[in-house]
Write an enzyme that holds these catalytic residues in place. Structure first.
Site, PDB file in Angstrom:
ATOM      1  N   HIS A  97     -11.294 -16.334  31.133  1.00 51.86           N
ATOM      2  CA  HIS A  97      -8.891 -17.098  31.932  1.00 51.86           C
ATOM      3  C   HIS A  97      -8.636 -17.900  31.452  1.00 51.86           C
ATOM      4  O   HIS A  97      -9.414 -18.933  31.132  1.00 51.86           O
ATOM      5  CB  HIS A  97      -9.533 -16.485  33.428  1.00 51.86           C
ATOM      6  N   HIS A 149     -13.097 -23.797  39.437  1.00 49.52           N
ATOM      7  CA  HIS A 149     -13.707 -24.877  40.382  1.00 49.52           C
ATOM      8  C   HIS A 149     -14.111 -26.262  40.844  1.00 49.52           C
ATOM      9  O   HIS A 149     -13.766 -26.661  41.772  1.00 49.52           O
ATOM     10  CB  HIS A 149     -15.518 -24.918  39.456  1.00 49.52           C
TER      11      HIS A 149
END
Length: 530
Positions: A407, A414
């Site tokens: 992606h 994160h």
């Protein structure tokens, strides 16, 4: 029956008030940096060289097939699930980079699939809508900011084995700090206008540059019910870099799956260096570090925020509301909402290329195979020269065998989850509380030893707020250290997650009987009360 009806009506009223808060939030314009329509190839076709295309078919230069990218854009434009299924995949075409490999090897490697672009189109019943928050346009490959971020990434890749506690005494760290100091548009932390070994590779808040590099929440024992869990990690052996040759690099861009080839160290160790931290963020559950931090804070008896009703109550304690179970569920609850917001930015707005793909552009440009509009600061950098001297090419080595996830880079999952979860913890606990007995790993990472401040005892106070900000930076920048993200992927995404968490707190406040409030310091230093 009257009471029941009254409760039903009040419940509906609360939901309507929360919906009104959500509705009144502005839906901003989502602006990208314009690169998708800026660059053309020799045939005057859009080349998409500065955009994410991993997993799609590419030519021998790693340039995406234009027809495939057009089908990719068609799916994003329509949102039709069938259109997403029609996006071509590079690893199904038997591309030339693996032409010498056996069919068995190709089958063993497998094909990586695009990760969840339709999540960006989901709605939520709590907190800001995924499309009501945004981040600024990403730096462009022809700009100085992107060049300086790339220089930082190459230095990180070169210095993954240097212990954080040795940064002050390492001559290569000094070289990296000097080059970053001289970069025309490097926006990482500085001391008196210079990048120094004390602040290099750290996060952007004041807490990030105080005390040890690694947050105490990644080192201290975790009391998990009746289990005490020490934070010695499974790490990888030194110098185990991947994607250091062009054939593998090109295969990875086409979506061949090299995952599972990690070379693990047999000895568990505390996080000592950038390779350890990069490996941690390869396998962590996204909210793992923040759930651990919450358990550590509860175990050490860290005081709750002063706005918590039960601090002043003489005969009640919080539990399901404003107690331990409440924050333990809340700190994880925000993660998926944060992901939906950043997934919209990734897939539907920016589609920024991953650093590994940029490394391929640099390699082909400098070896004369192609010509790209790359800013000269990275092309003329000491970091790039040192990488060529080490590996014989200009590719950016990766900690993960498979390289980045499938992606786009910007924003970072994160980092957005970090921003959301850490914001919840800062709202819940007293940020000024001092962390007792700070520790650092010993030289081989097998034990913890007491942290002794460089400038004398008592000069570096580690607070809950500072160490939580540092935790968000450690996890986010750990992905940069692995080679899969850029600095702005961190700096902008933590603020995106923060906005999601604040919105959820605003709406949830309507649901409580207690007269409580939340106070916290945002990542930009602004103090707010909810």
């Amino acid at each position: 029956m009257k009471k029941i009806f009254s409760r039903r009506s009040l419940s509906r009223q609360v939901r309507e008030e929360a919906a009104e808060i959500a509705f009144l939030r502005s839906h901003p314009d989502h602006l990208n940096n314009g690169e998708e329509s800026a660059y053309r190839n020799a045939d005057n076709e859009l080349s998409y060289i500065a955009n994410y295309s991993k997993g799609l078919p590419h030519n021998d230069l790693g340039e995406v097939d234009q027809k495939a990218y057009s089908l990719f854009l068609k799916a994003l434009c329509s949102g039709n699930p069938d259109d997403f299924e029609a996006i071509p995949r590079g690893c199904t075409r038997g591309k030339s980079e693996l032409s010498e490999s056996s069919s068995e090897e190709k089958k063993r490697l497998g094909c990586r699939r695009l990760i969840n672009p339709q999540a960006a189109l989901a709605f939520d019943l709590e907190g800001p809508d995924a499309q009501s928050v945004t981040i600024r346009p990403a730096p462009r490959i022809d700009g100085a900011e992107n060049a300086c971020e790339a220089i930082e990434l190459y230095w990180m890749a070169l210095l993954r084995e240097v212990n954080f506690t040795d940064f002050r005494d390492n001559c290569d760290i000094e070289k990296a700090a000097e080059e970053l100091s001289n970069c025309s548009d490097f926006r990482g932390p500085k001391e008196e206008g210079k990048v120094t070994p004390d602040v290099i590779f750290r996060g952007s808040t004041l807490g990030d540059v105080v005390g040890p590099f690694i947050s105490q929440f990644l080192l201290k024992d975790i009391q998990y019910g009746t289990l005490t869990i020490n934070q010695r990690q499974r790490t990888v052996v030194p110098n185990s870099d991947f994607m250091t040759d062009y054939k593998m690099w090109l295969a990875v861009q086409n979506g061949f799956d090299f995952s599972g080839q990690d070379k693990f160290d047999k000895v568990p160790r505390y996080i000592r260096n950038m390779r350890d931290l990069g490996n941690y963020v390869h396998f962590d559950a996204l909210y793992q570090a923040y759930l651990n931090a919450c358990l550590i804070l509860l175990d050490m008896g860290a005081p709750f925020d002063r706005g918590n009703f039960y601090i002043t109550s003489e005969n009640q304690d919080g539990f399901g509301t404003f107690g331990g179970p409440h924050i333990l569920s809340l700190v994880t609850e925000v993660a998926t909402r944060a992901l939906k917001a950043v997934w919209y930015q990734k897939w539907f707005v920016h589609r920024r290329l991953r650093p590994e793909a940029f490394g391929g552009l640099i390699h082909n440009h400098l070896t004369g195979r192609a010509e790209y509009p790359i800013h000269p600061e990275i092309l003329n950098s000491q970091a790039l020269k040192a990488m060529f001297d080490k590996n014989g090419n200009y590719l950016l080595p990766q900690v993960f065998p498979e390289g980045s996830p499938t992606h786009p880079a910007y924003g970072a999952g994160h980092a957005t989850v970090a921003g959301a979860c850490v914001t919840m913890l800062k709202a819940w606990f007293d940020e000024s509380y001092q962390i007792p007995k700070p520790m650092v790993p010993n030289q081989d990472g097998t034990q913890l030893v007491s942290y002794i401040p460089y400038s004398g005892p008592g000069t570096e106070v580690l607070t809950v707020g500072g160490e939580l900000n540092k935790l968000a930076a450690n996890i986010s920048i750990g992905r940069n250290m692995a080679g899969v993200h850029w600095r702005t992927d961190y700096t902008e995404s933590v603020k995106l997650g923060e906005a999601i968490a604040i919105g959820i707190l605003q709406e949830q406040k309507l649901t409580y009987n207690e007269d409580s409030c939340f106070s916290l310091t945002k990542f930009d230093g602004t103090a707010i009360t909810i």
